[in-house]
Write a protein that holds these residues in place. Structure first.
Motif, PDB file in Angstrom:
ATOM      1  N   PHE A 267      -3.250  -4.158 -10.166  1.00  0.00           N
ATOM      2  CA  PHE A 267      -2.841  -5.094 -10.192  1.00  0.00           C
ATOM      3  C   PHE A 267      -3.550  -5.974 -11.633  1.00  0.00           C
ATOM      4  O   PHE A 267      -2.636  -6.654 -12.273  1.00  0.00           O
ATOM      5  CB  PHE A 267      -2.704  -6.289  -9.412  1.00  0.00           C
ATOM      6  N   ARG A 268      -4.856  -6.280 -11.308  1.00  0.00           N
ATOM      7  CA  ARG A 268      -5.153  -6.659 -12.592  1.00  0.00           C
ATOM      8  C   ARG A 268      -5.078  -5.481 -14.201  1.00  0.00           C
ATOM      9  O   ARG A 268      -4.778  -6.248 -15.165  1.00  0.00           O
ATOM     10  CB  ARG A 268      -7.404  -6.685 -12.316  1.00  0.00           C
ATOM     11  N   ALA A 269      -5.024  -4.959 -13.519  1.00  0.00           N
ATOM     12  CA  ALA A 269      -4.494  -3.812 -14.911  1.00  0.00           C
ATOM     13  C   ALA A 269      -3.484  -4.210 -15.888  1.00  0.00           C
ATOM     14  O   ALA A 269      -3.383  -4.198 -16.610  1.00  0.00           O
ATOM     15  CB  ALA A 269      -5.031  -2.508 -14.801  1.00  0.00           C
ATOM     16  N   ALA A 270      -2.663  -4.131 -14.705  1.00  0.00           N
ATOM     17  CA  ALA A 270      -1.463  -4.122 -15.383  1.00  0.00           C
ATOM     18  C   ALA A 270      -0.912  -6.110 -15.702  1.00  0.00           C
ATOM     19  O   ALA A 270       0.081  -5.917 -16.561  1.00  0.00           O
ATOM     20  CB  ALA A 270      -0.279  -4.375 -14.031  1.00  0.00           C
ATOM     21  N   ILE A 271      -1.448  -6.798 -15.250  1.00  0.00           N
ATOM     22  CA  ILE A 271      -1.507  -7.965 -15.598  1.00  0.00           C
ATOM     23  C   ILE A 271      -2.537  -8.525 -16.898  1.00  0.00           C
ATOM     24  O   ILE A 271      -2.265  -9.885 -17.040  1.00  0.00           O
ATOM     25  CB  ILE A 271      -1.041  -9.049 -14.611  1.00  0.00           C
ATOM     26  N   ARG A 272      -3.020  -8.075 -17.023  1.00  0.00           N
ATOM     27  CA  ARG A 272      -4.210  -8.203 -18.105  1.00  0.00           C
ATOM     28  C   ARG A 272      -3.596  -8.728 -19.870  1.00  0.00           C
ATOM     29  O   ARG A 272      -2.391  -8.180 -19.707  1.00  0.00           O
ATOM     30  CB  ARG A 272      -5.405  -7.000 -18.579  1.00  0.00           C
ATOM     31  N   ASN A 273      -3.879  -9.762 -19.373  1.00  0.00           N
ATOM     32  CA  ASN A 273      -3.394 -10.376 -20.746  1.00  0.00           C
ATOM     33  C   ASN A 273      -1.819 -11.751 -21.051  1.00  0.00           C
ATOM     34  O   ASN A 273      -1.216 -11.476 -22.007  1.00  0.00           O
ATOM     35  CB  ASN A 273      -4.240  -9.952 -22.243  1.00  0.00           C
ATOM     36  N   ARG A 274      -1.080 -11.555 -19.628  1.00  0.00           N
ATOM     37  CA  ARG A 274      -0.307 -11.869 -19.523  1.00  0.00           C
ATOM     38  C   ARG A 274      -0.167 -13.351 -18.506  1.00  0.00           C
ATOM     39  O   ARG A 274      -0.559 -12.415 -17.658  1.00  0.00           O
ATOM     40  CB  ARG A 274       0.531 -10.380 -18.492  1.00  0.00           C
ATOM     41  N   GLY A 275       0.762 -14.158 -18.981  1.00  0.00           N
ATOM     42  CA  GLY A 275       0.572 -15.313 -18.433  1.00  0.00           C
ATOM     43  C   GLY A 275      -0.910 -16.337 -18.588  1.00  0.00           C
ATOM     44  O   GLY A 275      -1.780 -16.097 -19.407  1.00  0.00           O
ATOM     45  N   GLY A 276      -0.754 -17.045 -18.070  1.00  0.00           N
ATOM     46  CA  GLY A 276      -1.948 -18.354 -17.434  1.00  0.00           C
ATOM     47  C   GLY A 276      -3.500 -17.261 -16.584  1.00  0.00           C
ATOM     48  O   GLY A 276      -3.246 -16.308 -16.559  1.00  0.00           O
ATOM     49  N   HIS A 277      -3.128 -18.553 -15.715  1.00  0.00           N
ATOM     50  CA  HIS A 277      -3.998 -18.041 -14.024  1.00  0.00           C
ATOM     51  C   HIS A 277      -4.339 -16.484 -13.669  1.00  0.00           C
ATOM     52  O   HIS A 277      -3.049 -16.549 -13.055  1.00  0.00           O
ATOM     53  CB  HIS A 277      -4.612 -19.025 -14.087  1.00  0.00           C
ATOM     54  N   VAL A 278      -4.866 -16.597 -13.812  1.00  0.00           N
ATOM     55  CA  VAL A 278      -4.777 -14.429 -12.561  1.00  0.00           C
ATOM     56  C   VAL A 278      -5.964 -14.955 -11.176  1.00  0.00           C
ATOM     57  O   VAL A 278      -6.464 -15.224 -11.370  1.00  0.00           O
ATOM     58  CB  VAL A 278      -5.057 -13.932 -13.096  1.00  0.00           C
TER      59      VAL A 278
ATOM     60  N   LEU B  77       0.601  -1.352  -0.200  1.00  0.00           N
ATOM     61  CA  LEU B  77      -0.151   0.231  -0.140  1.00  0.00           C
ATOM     62  C   LEU B  77       0.727   1.345  -0.310  1.00  0.00           C
ATOM     63  O   LEU B  77       2.163   0.733   0.792  1.00  0.00           O
ATOM     64  CB  LEU B  77      -0.763   0.035   1.616  1.00  0.00           C
ATOM     65  N   ASP B  78       0.858   2.176  -0.406  1.00  0.00           N
ATOM     66  CA  ASP B  78       0.812   3.846  -0.708  1.00  0.00           C
ATOM     67  C   ASP B  78       2.511   3.875  -0.808  1.00  0.00           C
ATOM     68  O   ASP B  78       3.005   4.574  -0.728  1.00  0.00           O
ATOM     69  CB  ASP B  78       0.704   4.370   0.730  1.00  0.00           C
ATOM     70  N   GLN B  79       2.741   2.386  -1.941  1.00  0.00           N
ATOM     71  CA  GLN B  79       3.835   2.710  -2.086  1.00  0.00           C
ATOM     72  C   GLN B  79       3.841   2.142  -3.320  1.00  0.00           C
ATOM     73  O   GLN B  79       3.291   2.182  -4.181  1.00  0.00           O
ATOM     74  CB  GLN B  79       4.857   1.412  -1.805  1.00  0.00           C
ATOM     75  N   PRO B  80       5.288   2.505  -4.106  1.00  0.00           N
ATOM     76  CA  PRO B  80       5.450   2.561  -5.974  1.00  0.00           C
ATOM     77  C   PRO B  80       4.985   0.995  -6.235  1.00  0.00           C
ATOM     78  O   PRO B  80       6.193   0.356  -5.785  1.00  0.00           O
ATOM     79  CB  PRO B  80       6.735   2.906  -5.982  1.00  0.00           C
ATOM     80  N   ASN B  81       4.351   0.425  -7.378  1.00  0.00           N
ATOM     81  CA  ASN B  81       4.426  -0.831  -7.584  1.00  0.00           C
ATOM     82  C   ASN B  81       4.686  -1.366  -9.148  1.00  0.00           C
ATOM     83  O   ASN B  81       4.663  -2.620  -9.251  1.00  0.00           O
ATOM     84  CB  ASN B  81       3.321  -1.683  -7.317  1.00  0.00           C
ATOM     85  N   GLU B  82       4.983  -0.310 -10.061  1.00  0.00           N
ATOM     86  CA  GLU B  82       4.626  -1.020 -11.273  1.00  0.00           C
ATOM     87  C   GLU B  82       6.419  -2.036 -11.447  1.00  0.00           C
ATOM     88  O   GLU B  82       5.717  -1.669 -12.557  1.00  0.00           O
ATOM     89  CB  GLU B  82       5.549   1.172 -12.129  1.00  0.00           C
ATOM     90  N   ALA B  83       6.875  -1.200 -10.708  1.00  0.00           N
ATOM     91  CA  ALA B  83       8.467  -2.221 -11.582  1.00  0.00           C
ATOM     92  C   ALA B  83       8.372  -4.132 -11.087  1.00  0.00           C
ATOM     93  O   ALA B  83       8.096  -4.275 -11.923  1.00  0.00           O
ATOM     94  CB  ALA B  83       9.510  -1.455 -11.170  1.00  0.00           C
ATOM     95  N   ARG B  84       7.053  -4.333  -9.769  1.00  0.00           N
ATOM     96  CA  ARG B  84       7.460  -5.065  -9.266  1.00  0.00           C
ATOM     97  C   ARG B  84       6.227  -6.161  -9.906  1.00  0.00           C
ATOM     98  O   ARG B  84       6.242  -6.717 -10.954  1.00  0.00           O
ATOM     99  CB  ARG B  84       7.804  -5.300  -8.211  1.00  0.00           C
ATOM    100  N   LEU B  85       5.403  -5.166 -10.329  1.00  0.00           N
ATOM    101  CA  LEU B  85       4.406  -5.857 -11.427  1.00  0.00           C
ATOM    102  C   LEU B  85       4.352  -5.852 -13.095  1.00  0.00           C
ATOM    103  O   LEU B  85       3.801  -6.904 -13.949  1.00  0.00           O
ATOM    104  CB  LEU B  85       3.473  -4.545 -11.847  1.00  0.00           C
ATOM    105  N   GLN B  86       5.254  -5.353 -13.901  1.00  0.00           N
ATOM    106  CA  GLN B  86       6.033  -5.340 -15.344  1.00  0.00           C
ATOM    107  C   GLN B  86       6.909  -6.333 -15.088  1.00  0.00           C
ATOM    108  O   GLN B  86       6.861  -7.182 -16.086  1.00  0.00           O
ATOM    109  CB  GLN B  86       6.858  -3.932 -15.146  1.00  0.00           C
ATOM    110  N   VAL B  87       7.842  -6.782 -14.046  1.00  0.00           N
ATOM    111  CA  VAL B  87       8.598  -7.726 -13.919  1.00  0.00           C
ATOM    112  C   VAL B  87       8.043  -9.155 -13.281  1.00  0.00           C
ATOM    113  O   VAL B  87       7.671 -10.348 -14.377  1.00  0.00           O
ATOM    114  CB  VAL B  87       9.965  -7.874 -12.430  1.00  0.00           C
ATOM    115  N   ALA B  88       7.220  -9.401 -12.660  1.00  0.00           N
ATOM    116  CA  ALA B  88       5.510 -10.256 -12.656  1.00  0.00           C
ATOM    117  C   ALA B  88       5.227 -11.334 -13.850  1.00  0.00           C
ATOM    118  O   ALA B  88       5.667 -11.984 -13.956  1.00  0.00           O
ATOM    119  CB  ALA B  88       4.591  -9.955 -11.392  1.00  0.00           C
ATOM    120  N   GLY B  89       4.536  -9.286 -14.793  1.00  0.00           N
ATOM    121  CA  GLY B  89       3.837 -10.131 -15.587  1.00  0.00           C
ATOM    122  C   GLY B  89       4.670  -9.897 -16.314  1.00  0.00           C
ATOM    123  O   GLY B  89       4.491 -11.675 -17.202  1.00  0.00           O
TER     124      GLY B  89
END
Length: 277
Positions: free
Chosen positions: A76-87, A12-24
Motif C-alpha cells: 500500500f505505501r509503495a503504491a500511493i507514495r507521493n499521491r494525495g495528501g495525508h496517508v 490478503l492473498d488477492q490482487p490489489n494493484e487495480a484498486r490501489l491504482q484507482v485509489a491513488g
C-alpha cells in the motif's frame, strides 16, 4: 461536495494493484487523504486437536496473518507514495467486513475490488456486496485489470429509487470531472415509458444545475432482453468506463436468489462501478 478522504479496502492473498491504482488517482484528483485498510482472521483447520498442539497451531496461524498484513501495508505505501495528501494505514486481526465497516466512518468513498462469484472468504475478504449494504458510504468497485481511473465516459443507470438518488449525489465529484455523462433509464415490466423519460430528463436537469452536462437516453429493449443485457449494450455503445448505480433496488434476498443488476455489477462487470445503498 468533494472527496476529502479516500479509503481503499485491501485483501490478503488477492490482487490489489487495480484498486490501489484507482485509489491513488482519486486521492491525486481531489487532493484527498488516503487510508488503507485490511484485516483478516486465522481460520483454524477443521480437524481436531487440543492442548499445546492446538495452541501452537493457532499461534503459528495468527503470526502468519500478521506477517501478510505487514506485507500488504508495504505494498500500500509503495503504491500511493507521493499521491494525495495525508496517508494512513489501519489493520487488525478481525473479520475484514466488520473492521472495514467501522473504519468507513472516516471516509467519503471506499474503493474495493470486484469479487469473483466463486470466491467468498469472510476470514480474508471484505465482500463489496457487504460493504455496499453496511458501510454507509459509496463503494467504488474496481475489477482486476483496470489500470487507470478513466472518466472519459460515465453511464448513470437511473431508476427512480432512493438508492439511485443517493448514488447520483455520491458520484457528483466524479461526474464533474467526467468528459461525457449519459443518464440511462431502462423501463421494466409495466413501467410507463413516458414516466421514465420524464424522470431521466429531471435528473439531467438536476445535474446541469450542479455543473454536470449530461445527455438523456431511454432504452429501447428488445423482447425478452434483460436489464443487465440492456445496460451492458448501452454502456458499450457510449464507451462507458464507469457505471453509477443504486444498489439492491429490490430486496437483497431476491437479488441473492435470482441474481440481479447489483450482483452482476459487483461480480462480473469489467468496468468500475460506483454503488450506493
Amino acid at each position: 461536495m468533494t472527496y476529502a478522504t479516500v479509503m481503499v479496502s485491501l485483501a490478503l492473498d488477492q490482487p490489489n494493484e487495480a484498486r490501489l491504482q484507482v485509489a491513488g488517482e482519486l486521492a491525486e484528483r481531489f487532493e484527498a487523504s488516503i487510508i488503507g485498510v485490511a484485516a483478516a482472521q486465522f481460520a483454524p483447520p477443521l480437524y481436531y486437536s487440543d492442548g499445546a498442539a492446538a495452541q501452537g497451531l493457532i499461534d503459528e496461524g495468527e503470526a502468519s496473518v500478521k506477517r501478510r498484513l505487514s506485507r500488504l501495508e508495504a505494498q500500500f505505501r509503495a503504491a500511493i507514495r507521493n499521491r494525495g495528501g495525508h496517508v494512513e494505514w489501519r489493520s487488525a486481526m478481525d473479520f475484514p467486513a466488520r473492521f472495514t465497516f467501522a473504519q468507513a466512518r472516516c471516509a467519503d468513498i471506499v474503493v474495493a475490488g470486484g469479487q469473483s462469484p466463486a470466491f467468498s472468504d469472510a476470514f480474508a475478504l471484505a465482500s463489496p456486496k457487504d460493504l455496499v449494504m453496511q458501510a454507509g458510504r459509496p463503494i467504488l468497485v474496481v475489477p482486476d485489470g483496470i489500470n487507470w481511473l478513466d472518466l472519459r465516459s460515465v453511464l448513470v443507470a437511473w431508476k427512480d429509487t432512493p438508492e439511485a438518488r443517493r448514488a447520483l449525489a455520491d458520484a457528483l465529484p466524479l461526474l464533474r470531472k467526467a468528459r461525457d455523462v449519459t443518464v440511462l433509464a431502462i423501463p421494466e415490466g409495466d413501467d410507463d415509458r413516458t414516466a421514465a423519460v420524464a424522470g431521466a430528463t429531471d435528473v439531467t436537469a438536476w445535474l446541469a444545475r450542479h455543473g454536470v452536462t449530461a445527455i438523456t437516453r431511454v432504452s429501447e429493449a428488445a423482447r425478452n432482453e434483460t436489464v443487465v443485457g440492456q445496460l451492458e449494450k448501452i454502456a458499450g455503445d457510449v464507451g462507458a468506463s464507469m457505471i453509477v448505480a443504486g444498489a439492491y433496488g429490490h430486496s437483497r434476498f431476491r437479488e441473492l436468489i435470482l441474481g440481479g443488476v447489483t450482483q452482476y455489477l459487483v461480480t462480473q462487470s469489467a468496468r468500475c462501478v460506483l454503488l450506493s445503498h
